[in-house]
Design a protein around this motif. Sequence first.
Motif, mmCIF file in Angstrom:
data_model
loop_
_atom_site.group_PDB
_atom_site.id
_atom_site.type_symbol
_atom_site.label_atom_id
_atom_site.label_comp_id
_atom_site.label_asym_id
_atom_site.label_seq_id
_atom_site.Cartn_x
_atom_site.Cartn_y
_atom_site.Cartn_z
ATOM 1 N N SER A 10 0.857 -1.186 0.000
ATOM 2 C CA SER A 10 0.000 0.000 0.000
ATOM 3 C C SER A 10 0.897 1.241 0.000
ATOM 4 C CB SER A 10 -0.904 0.016 1.237
ATOM 5 O OG SER A 10 -1.757 -1.105 1.254
ATOM 6 N N PRO A 11 0.608 2.234 -0.833
ATOM 7 C CA PRO A 11 1.450 3.434 -0.895
ATOM 8 C C PRO A 11 1.110 4.425 0.210
ATOM 9 C CG PRO A 11 -0.286 3.595 -2.518
ATOM 10 C CD PRO A 11 -0.454 2.248 -1.851
ATOM 11 N N THR A 12 1.261 3.978 1.453
ATOM 12 C CA THR A 12 0.911 4.816 2.604
ATOM 13 C C THR A 12 2.125 5.094 3.483
ATOM 14 O OG1 THR A 12 0.249 2.827 3.835
ATOM 15 C CG2 THR A 12 -1.479 4.016 2.647
ATOM 16 N N GLY A 13 3.304 4.771 3.015
ATOM 17 C CA GLY A 13 4.530 4.996 3.755
ATOM 18 C C GLY A 13 5.673 4.284 3.066
ATOM 19 N N ALA A 36 5.925 -15.979 -13.145
ATOM 20 C CA ALA A 36 5.791 -14.532 -13.295
ATOM 21 C C ALA A 36 5.648 -13.878 -11.930
ATOM 22 C CB ALA A 36 4.578 -14.193 -14.152
ATOM 23 N N PHE A 37 6.272 -12.707 -11.798
ATOM 24 C CA PHE A 37 6.183 -11.884 -10.598
ATOM 25 C C PHE A 37 5.455 -10.610 -10.971
ATOM 26 C CE2 PHE A 37 8.059 -8.390 -8.045
ATOM 27 C CZ PHE A 37 7.709 -8.819 -6.766
ATOM 28 N N LEU A 38 4.385 -10.289 -10.246
ATOM 29 C CA LEU A 38 3.566 -9.122 -10.526
ATOM 30 C C LEU A 38 3.635 -8.152 -9.358
ATOM 31 C CD1 LEU A 38 2.253 -11.677 -12.080
ATOM 32 C CD2 LEU A 38 0.260 -10.203 -12.338
ATOM 33 N N LEU A 39 3.394 -6.885 -9.652
ATOM 34 C CA LEU A 39 3.315 -5.849 -8.636
ATOM 35 C C LEU A 39 1.900 -5.288 -8.622
ATOM 36 C CD1 LEU A 39 4.598 -3.949 -6.549
ATOM 37 C CD2 LEU A 39 5.315 -2.472 -8.444
ATOM 38 N N ARG A 40 1.313 -5.219 -7.438
ATOM 39 C CA ARG A 40 -0.032 -4.659 -7.271
ATOM 40 C C ARG A 40 0.054 -3.516 -6.270
ATOM 41 N NH1 ARG A 40 -3.816 -8.795 -4.681
ATOM 42 N NH2 ARG A 40 -3.534 -9.766 -6.706
ATOM 43 N N ILE A 41 -0.519 -2.385 -6.602
ATOM 44 C CA ILE A 41 -0.557 -1.242 -5.697
ATOM 45 C C ILE A 41 -1.934 -1.201 -5.036
ATOM 46 C CG2 ILE A 41 -0.362 1.258 -5.480
ATOM 47 C CD1 ILE A 41 2.274 -0.109 -6.144
ATOM 48 N N ASP A 43 -4.231 0.655 -3.340
ATOM 49 C CA ASP A 43 -4.452 2.077 -3.064
ATOM 50 C C ASP A 43 -5.922 2.472 -3.030
ATOM 51 O OD1 ASP A 43 -4.945 1.690 -5.774
ATOM 52 O OD2 ASP A 43 -4.028 3.589 -6.379
ATOM 53 N N ILE A 44 -6.809 1.542 -2.652
ATOM 54 C CA ILE A 44 -8.220 1.920 -2.661
ATOM 55 C C ILE A 44 -8.550 2.937 -1.573
ATOM 56 C CG2 ILE A 44 -9.145 -0.142 -3.794
ATOM 57 C CD1 ILE A 44 -9.802 -1.281 -1.063
ATOM 58 N N ASP A 45 -7.750 2.984 -0.524
ATOM 59 C CA ASP A 45 -7.952 4.003 0.512
ATOM 60 C C ASP A 45 -7.279 5.295 0.034
ATOM 61 O OD1 ASP A 45 -8.101 5.633 2.707
ATOM 62 O OD2 ASP A 45 -7.359 4.153 4.143
ATOM 63 N N ARG A 46 -8.020 6.101 -0.682
ATOM 64 C CA ARG A 46 -7.443 7.289 -1.317
ATOM 65 C C ARG A 46 -7.070 8.364 -0.307
ATOM 66 N NH1 ARG A 46 -5.012 6.003 -5.150
ATOM 67 N NH2 ARG A 46 -5.108 8.049 -6.131
ATOM 68 N N ASP A 47 -7.626 8.301 0.900
ATOM 69 C CA ASP A 47 -7.278 9.291 1.916
ATOM 70 C C ASP A 47 -5.860 9.082 2.431
ATOM 71 O OD1 ASP A 47 -9.715 10.571 1.773
ATOM 72 O OD2 ASP A 47 -10.612 9.418 3.411
ATOM 73 N N ARG A 48 -5.381 7.860 2.422
ATOM 74 C CA ARG A 48 -4.061 7.554 2.969
ATOM 75 C C ARG A 48 -3.007 7.329 1.891
ATOM 76 N NH1 ARG A 48 -4.135 2.612 5.851
ATOM 77 N NH2 ARG A 48 -2.212 3.303 6.857
ATOM 78 N N ALA A 49 -3.412 6.921 0.703
ATOM 79 C CA ALA A 49 -2.462 6.645 -0.374
ATOM 80 C C ALA A 49 -1.870 7.964 -0.888
ATOM 81 C CB ALA A 49 -3.148 5.898 -1.513
ATOM 82 N N ARG A 50 -0.582 7.936 -1.203
ATOM 83 C CA ARG A 50 0.108 9.126 -1.695
ATOM 84 C C ARG A 50 0.924 8.781 -2.945
ATOM 85 N NH1 ARG A 50 -2.978 10.874 1.241
ATOM 86 N NH2 ARG A 50 -2.734 12.259 3.062
ATOM 87 N N VAL A 72 1.314 -2.225 -14.190
ATOM 88 C CA VAL A 72 1.096 -2.475 -12.771
ATOM 89 C C VAL A 72 -0.405 -2.397 -12.473
ATOM 90 C CG1 VAL A 72 1.461 -1.540 -10.444
ATOM 91 C CG2 VAL A 72 3.367 -1.657 -12.074
ATOM 92 N N TRP A 73 -0.875 -3.322 -11.672
ATOM 93 C CA TRP A 73 -2.293 -3.338 -11.262
ATOM 94 C C TRP A 73 -2.466 -2.381 -10.092
ATOM 95 C CZ3 TRP A 73 -6.350 -6.619 -13.067
ATOM 96 C CH2 TRP A 73 -7.515 -6.610 -12.291
ATOM 97 N N ARG A 74 -3.306 -1.369 -10.273
ATOM 98 C CA ARG A 74 -3.604 -0.415 -9.215
ATOM 99 C C ARG A 74 -5.068 -0.583 -8.825
ATOM 100 N NH1 ARG A 74 -3.660 4.531 -10.335
ATOM 101 N NH2 ARG A 74 -2.559 5.457 -8.577
ATOM 102 N N GLN A 75 -5.319 -0.831 -7.553
ATOM 103 C CA GLN A 75 -6.676 -1.123 -7.117
ATOM 104 C C GLN A 75 -7.649 0.013 -7.421
ATOM 105 O OE1 GLN A 75 -6.305 -2.232 -2.957
ATOM 106 N NE2 GLN A 75 -6.293 -4.394 -3.486
ATOM 107 N N SER A 76 -7.174 1.237 -7.354
ATOM 108 C CA SER A 76 -8.061 2.374 -7.603
ATOM 109 C C SER A 76 -8.599 2.389 -9.026
ATOM 110 C CB SER A 76 -7.334 3.694 -7.311
ATOM 111 O OG SER A 76 -6.155 3.806 -8.091
ATOM 112 N N ASP A 77 -7.994 1.613 -9.923
ATOM 113 C CA ASP A 77 -8.473 1.526 -11.304
ATOM 114 C C ASP A 77 -9.539 0.450 -11.475
ATOM 115 O OD1 ASP A 77 -6.642 3.488 -12.092
ATOM 116 O OD2 ASP A 77 -5.094 2.010 -12.568
#
Length: 296
Positions: A10-13, A36-41, A43-50, A72-77
């Motif tokens: 999570s992009p919160t820190g 395969a190695f995947l990266l998932r962000i 970030d559905i909590d938009r108040d805390r994600a930066r 990259v898979w971003r949950q907010s999408d």
Amino acid sequence: MTFRTRFAPSPTGPLHLGHAYSAILAHDMAHAAGGAFLLRIEDIDRDRARPEWEDQIYEDLAWLGLDWERPVWRQSDHTERYAAALDDLWQAGLLYPCTCNRRDILAAASAPQDGSAPLTGPDGLLYPGTCRDKPGPRPGQDPRPEGVALRLNMAVAVRRALHTGRAAHLTFQETGHGPDGQHGQIAFPPEDLTVLAGDIVLSRKDFIGSYHLAVVLDDAAQAITHVVRGEDLFDATAIHALLQRLLDLPTPVYHHHRLIRDDQGRRLAKRDDARAIRTYRDEGATPQDIRTKVGL
């Protein structure tokens, strides 16, 4: 079956040594299996994600020598997926709205109960069911309410899971270990979740979805075959296996690994900047130094 795993921060820190261990381990396991190695962000909590924390995730992982599939898979999408699943669960009569805040739950859970301590589960204090039978929108009859937390009615969900035509037990394959050394084929009666997890939140008041809902939907959408994550999430796997059965999703193989702890034995947290990957980078450490520090 092609080995497909993911690292899902999570992009919160800042990422710390614990994240480095989990990401490197998953990356190495995927490459060893020719997968395969995947990266998932997450970030559905938009108040805390930066955005700046998301950018640093990419920088830190690339510095460690890791590579991943694009895009990259971003949950907010993908919130429409979570909304559609919530609609299905609501229409099936498995959810109910909840207006309780943390203080309400703490007060109810701390009330005298034959002298016993409040029960806890994977999400902390077990929800006492305060809103379960309150008047309001009726699941399966009225439209799904928005702007309110939605909880899974665990007792109803368990009855539904037991009548799906599958085995009476929920199962998953564990190739790592749980906190008590559990491994191999793990089986447990779904009804245990009523006591062990309670009525978990599947959607928040201020954003669609929750960790439990999003992770099972994302793993299925990304065709993840192996989930590599810390042993602190072992108990949550029972919840995920239940949701996978309710939503007719596949259950991946799970590999729970040891946690990286500080000198006092505490699990590392994002606020522990002294052990942030970026701090080690700025001090002149090498990626091999990080591998050594985490025992890889």
